[in-house]
Design an enzyme around this catalytic site. Sequence first.
Site, PDB file in Angstrom:
ATOM      1  N   TYR A 128      -1.942  -0.532  10.284  1.00 32.27           N
ATOM      2  CA  TYR A 128      -2.066  -0.892   8.868  1.00 32.27           C
ATOM      3  C   TYR A 128      -0.845  -0.402   8.091  1.00 32.27           C
ATOM      4  O   TYR A 128      -0.221  -1.162   7.333  1.00 32.27           O
ATOM      5  CB  TYR A 128      -3.342  -0.280   8.292  1.00 32.27           C
ATOM      6  CG  TYR A 128      -3.560  -0.590   6.823  1.00 32.27           C
ATOM      7  CD1 TYR A 128      -4.086  -1.818   6.434  1.00 32.27           C
ATOM      8  CD2 TYR A 128      -3.246   0.339   5.837  1.00 32.27           C
ATOM      9  CE1 TYR A 128      -4.285  -2.112   5.093  1.00 32.27           C
ATOM     10  CE2 TYR A 128      -3.438   0.052   4.491  1.00 32.27           C
ATOM     11  CZ  TYR A 128      -3.972  -1.172   4.127  1.00 32.27           C
ATOM     12  OH  TYR A 128      -4.160  -1.459   2.795  1.00 32.27           O
ATOM     13  N   SER A 159       0.858  -1.186   0.000  1.00 39.37           N
ATOM     14  CA  SER A 159       0.000   0.000   0.000  1.00 39.37           C
ATOM     15  C   SER A 159       0.888   1.228   0.000  1.00 39.37           C
ATOM     16  O   SER A 159       2.007   1.192   0.538  1.00 39.37           O
ATOM     17  CB  SER A 159      -0.899   0.012   1.239  1.00 39.37           C
ATOM     18  OG  SER A 159      -1.500   1.285   1.429  1.00 39.37           O
TER      19      SER A 159
END
Length: 254
Positions: free
Chosen positions: A158, A145
């Site tokens: 995350y 990501s």
Amino acid sequence: MSYFGLEGKVALVTGASSGLGAHFAETLAGQGCVVAIAARRADRLAALAAAIAKKGGTAIPIALDVTDRAAVAEGLARIEEEAGPVEILVNNAGMAGRHPFLTAPEEETAAVVAVNQTAVWDVAQLVAQRLVHHAKAGSIINIASITGLRAVGGAASYAMTKAAVAHLTRLQALELSRHGIRVNAIAPGYFLTELTEDFLQSDAGTALAKRIPMRRIGKAEELDGVLLLLASGRSSFMTGAVIPVDGGHLLSSL
């Protein structure tokens, strides 16, 4: 279809019951891969397998929890028995963390690390071990990501785990190259999925989209090109790359 040469290849997509994982599975099946689709929700997997079959593709649903290493090993054995060793792994299963560092609950952080980091390690290791055992080449595609490539507040666990995935990709690539196994990662920006829809449809999400140079959120099909490139022999001299697909988001200011 023949350009990428993926017909008959055996692929595994984790986190395939929804979102980008389901889309990745359909994309690979559309190129002629036999696609094993893994996730916890058996009903979703059955529906996806039926949809793929309706389009002429082949999917093998494998209901499992990627944080259960033994279950992953059993799933890989089943795939191998039905179709052959997994040659393409899309390590996609992921979990969002929704808190900043100071207030992140211990239980949430542990769960995010288990899914986004430890399971990515385990699934890739088990797939790679089988490829080496069979003396077969392969391609591992980890889903990272852009939050792991720049510091963004609000989802600390995350972002931390996705940064780990990016570096793990490089380490895997270095060690597995001698075995003919390439490892690369896709680092998506913001795409509308079940994981992100609540945020992206909020006022904060709308404001974020305005800061992306392309002034919009990504569409799932805009990941197809890089997915198929990395899965296929068309990228045979690529390994250790972490490729952002983000509408230029990494170029913008915070």
